[in-house]
Structure formats: structure tokens, C-alpha cells
Design a protein around this motif. Structure first.
Motif, short mmCIF file in Angstrom:
data_model
loop_
_atom_site.label_atom_id
_atom_site.label_comp_id
_atom_site.label_asym_id
_atom_site.label_seq_id
_atom_site.Cartn_x
_atom_site.Cartn_y
_atom_site.Cartn_z
N GLU A 53 0.78 -1.20 0.12
CA GLU A 53 0.03 0.08 0.16
C GLU A 53 0.90 1.46 -0.05
O GLU A 53 1.87 1.31 0.90
CB GLU A 53 -0.69 0.10 1.23
CG GLU A 53 -1.83 1.10 1.35
CD GLU A 53 -2.84 1.23 2.09
OE1 GLU A 53 -3.45 2.17 2.37
OE2 GLU A 53 -3.09 -0.02 2.48
N ALA A 71 1.48 -5.91 3.69
CA ALA A 71 0.32 -6.54 4.06
C ALA A 71 0.64 -6.90 5.76
O ALA A 71 1.61 -7.36 5.97
CB ALA A 71 -0.17 -7.78 3.50
N ARG A 97 -16.75 -7.71 4.08
CA ARG A 97 -15.59 -6.95 3.74
C ARG A 97 -15.70 -5.32 3.90
O ARG A 97 -14.66 -4.66 3.72
CB ARG A 97 -15.15 -7.32 2.14
CG ARG A 97 -14.85 -8.71 2.05
CD ARG A 97 -14.49 -9.31 0.70
NE ARG A 97 -15.97 -9.14 0.17
CZ ARG A 97 -16.23 -8.19 -0.77
NH1 ARG A 97 -15.24 -7.31 -1.29
NH2 ARG A 97 -17.50 -8.42 -1.49
N SER A 138 -13.17 -2.86 1.26
CA SER A 138 -12.56 -3.51 0.12
C SER A 138 -12.91 -3.27 -1.18
O SER A 138 -14.23 -2.88 -1.39
CB SER A 138 -12.55 -5.01 0.51
OG SER A 138 -12.17 -5.89 -0.45
N GLU A 146 -9.67 -4.87 2.72
CA GLU A 146 -8.24 -4.50 2.48
C GLU A 146 -7.52 -3.55 3.34
O GLU A 146 -6.23 -3.53 3.54
CB GLU A 146 -8.11 -3.92 0.97
CG GLU A 146 -8.37 -5.07 -0.11
CD GLU A 146 -8.77 -4.56 -1.60
OE1 GLU A 146 -8.47 -3.23 -1.51
OE2 GLU A 146 -8.93 -5.05 -2.44
N ASN A 147 -8.45 -2.77 4.08
CA ASN A 147 -7.90 -1.85 4.75
C ASN A 147 -8.95 -1.82 6.27
O ASN A 147 -10.17 -2.14 5.95
CB ASN A 147 -7.99 -0.47 4.32
CG ASN A 147 -7.32 -0.41 2.84
OD1 ASN A 147 -5.87 -0.14 3.02
ND2 ASN A 147 -7.91 -0.41 1.81
N SER A 170 -3.13 -1.81 6.63
CA SER A 170 -3.36 -2.51 5.38
C SER A 170 -3.46 -3.95 5.23
O SER A 170 -2.51 -4.61 5.80
CB SER A 170 -2.25 -2.00 4.18
OG SER A 170 -2.59 -2.93 3.03
N LYS A 172 -4.29 -6.62 3.10
CA LYS A 172 -3.63 -7.18 2.00
C LYS A 172 -2.48 -6.64 1.19
O LYS A 172 -1.92 -7.11 0.53
CB LYS A 172 -4.77 -7.27 0.94
CG LYS A 172 -5.94 -8.15 1.58
CD LYS A 172 -7.18 -8.29 0.37
CE LYS A 172 -8.15 -9.46 1.06
NZ LYS A 172 -9.29 -9.60 -0.22
N THR A 175 -3.72 -1.65 -1.89
CA THR A 175 -4.34 -0.38 -2.36
C THR A 175 -3.63 0.84 -2.29
O THR A 175 -2.86 0.84 -1.12
CB THR A 175 -5.74 -0.24 -1.35
OG1 THR A 175 -6.35 -1.40 -1.39
CG2 THR A 175 -6.41 0.89 -1.90
#
Length: 251
Positions: A53, A71, A97, A138, A146-147, A170, A172, A175
Motif C-alpha cells: 500500500e 500487508a 469486507r 475492500s 483490504e484496509n 493494510s 492485503k 491499495t
């Protein structure tokens, strides 16, 4: 770069009427409402994918720093049912999500344990029981967001001031997000960046409306693979905010 992290923008785009009219004893809900509303549309604003990210921070169009977040491993996401059974009020829920949970009068430590995260903290600070928000979003299909952002209060024991904290992870590492601040023409601002002990930079800011005593002081920093936005209305100076960073063992 026009991608905007809406939580940080909401916390930093300070409207004159908000600063001058808000009661000092009840400012947190006003700014949190701004953040949560903006965060609800985060999926439309956070774009671009890499294996990390990317975090950039701009003040009045000038880039102050640029970071990368990997991540974050081992974050846990309890089910909606589990959160509600624990006492969460669902403020926004699209799926597992994309959600916002509001934990009223909770210890932040209990929430951190639920999600298996460890924001910056030591015995020079006290996590203040109160309202805790957890927001996640997400852009892709998957089991986890994702966040994820945790909003909570803590007290600096020496200075005795109340600090509001937004801590973003973050999940994953995929982003790209940018935070941007623009101060108003009738606002006096002091902006300073300092190098942290890990080589990254923190951006500190004081903002005051002309003709008023109210001062909004904040610091934006990435440390230990998380984005932090700390702010206070307790008439802190930038030098005092530096002391807070020192006592957090990041400066």
C-alpha cells in the motif's frame, strides 16, 4: 496523484464552523461522523493495486512524504454476529469486507484483542474507555477487507491531554491511497516534518482560525506498518506533539 484516503481527508479538511462552534468536551463525535461518512464511500476513492500500500501525504498541494505498507499479518476479523454479541452497533454493513462497527463505552484494548492488532502504546499513555469505531473496506472479492481503521481515545499521562487516534492497517497490501490537507484562507497554520527513528517522517500541524483561540493540532505518521493520525483540541503546540512522539518511542 488524486486518490484520496477519505478518513484522513475528513479529519484534516477543517471547516471554520466546526472548529469555532464545537464544544471542547464533545468534539470527537463531530469529527468521527465526518470520517465515517467519508469512509463509507472509500471503495470509490481508493484505487490502484500493487503488492504494497502506497501512502502519500500532501499539504496544500505539496507532498510531505511517501510511504509503503506491507500487508499486515495475523489480523483477525470476527463475524458480524460475534461483534454484535460483543456489543457492537452496526453503523454500516454491506458485507463482511465493508463495514463500520461502533463499540460504545468500550476499552480499546478489548477491541484490539478481538482483531489481533497492537497499535503503538506504552505506560506513558492510558487507553481511555469510550467510543471505539472499526471501519473496513475492500475493492475486491475476498474473505477479508483490504484496509481496516480503528478510531479511539488515549491520554498522555505526563501532559494530561486527551488524544484522538485513527490507526489504519493494510490487510492485503494492495491499495494505493493518498491523504491530502488544504487549509482555509482564514486559518493560520504551522506545518513541520520530523524524521523518525526508523527513517520515515512525521508531519505535524497546528491550525487556528483567525480571531479564535481554538487550536487543532495533529500529526500524521506511518510507523510499524500502520498509518496513524493523532489529533487534539487541548491547545497542544507542535513541540508538545513532538514530545508525544518521543514518548511513543518513535522519535
Amino acid at each position: 496523484m488524486n486518490n484520496i484516503n477519505p478518513l484522513l481527508v475528513a479529519m484534516n479538511n477543517i471547516d471554520d464552523s466546526i472548529i469555532t462552534n464545537a464544544e471542547k468536551t464533545n468534539k470527537k463525535p463531530i469529527f468521527l461522523c465526518m470520517g465515517i461518512i467519508a469512509a463509507a464511500v472509500a471503495a470509490t476513492l481508493l484505487v490502484g493495486f500493487t503488492n504494497v500500500e502506497r501512502f502519500g501525504f500532501y499539504v496544500n498541494g505539496t507532498q510531505m512524504n511517501d510511504y509503503e505498507l506491507d500487508a499486515t499479518p495475523n489480523i483477525q476479523f470476527p463475524s458480524r454476529k460475534g461483534c454484535e454479541e460483543a456489543g457492537a452497533i452496526v453503523r454500516h454493513y454491506r458485507d463482511n469486507r465493508n463495514f463500520t462497527y461502533f463499540f460504545e463505552d468500550f476499552s480499546p484494548t478489548d477491541i484490539f484483542k478481538m482483531y489481533n492488532v497492537n497499535p503503538l502504546m506504552n505506560d506513558k499513555f492510558t487507553l481511555k474507555p469510550g467510543d471505539v469505531y472499526v471501519h473496513a473496506n475492500s475493492l475486491e472479492d475476498g474473505s477479508d477487507p483490504e484496509n481496516v481503521v480503528f478510531s479511539y481515545n488515549m491520554i498522555h499521562n505526563t501532559i494530561g491531554v486527551n488524544l484522538y487516534v485513527d490507526c489504519q492497517y493494510s490487510v492485503k497490501g494492495g491499495t494505493a491511497s493518498v491523504a491530502s490537507i488544504k487549509t482555509g484562507d482564514n486559518q493560520k497554520s504551522k506545518i513541520e516534518s520530523v524524521k523518525l527513528n526508523d527513517g520515515n517522517k512525521a508531519v505535524l500541524m497546528e491550525v487556528q482560525n483567525d480571531g479564535y483561540d481554538d487550536v487543532y493540532t495533529s500529526v500524521d505518521v506511518v510507523y510499524d506498518n500502520a498509518i496513524y493520525h493523532l489529533y487534539s483540541f487541548d491547545y497542544l503546540t507542535i513541540e508538545q506533539m513532538k514530545q508525544i512522539l518521543t514518548d511513543l518511542s518513535v522519535l
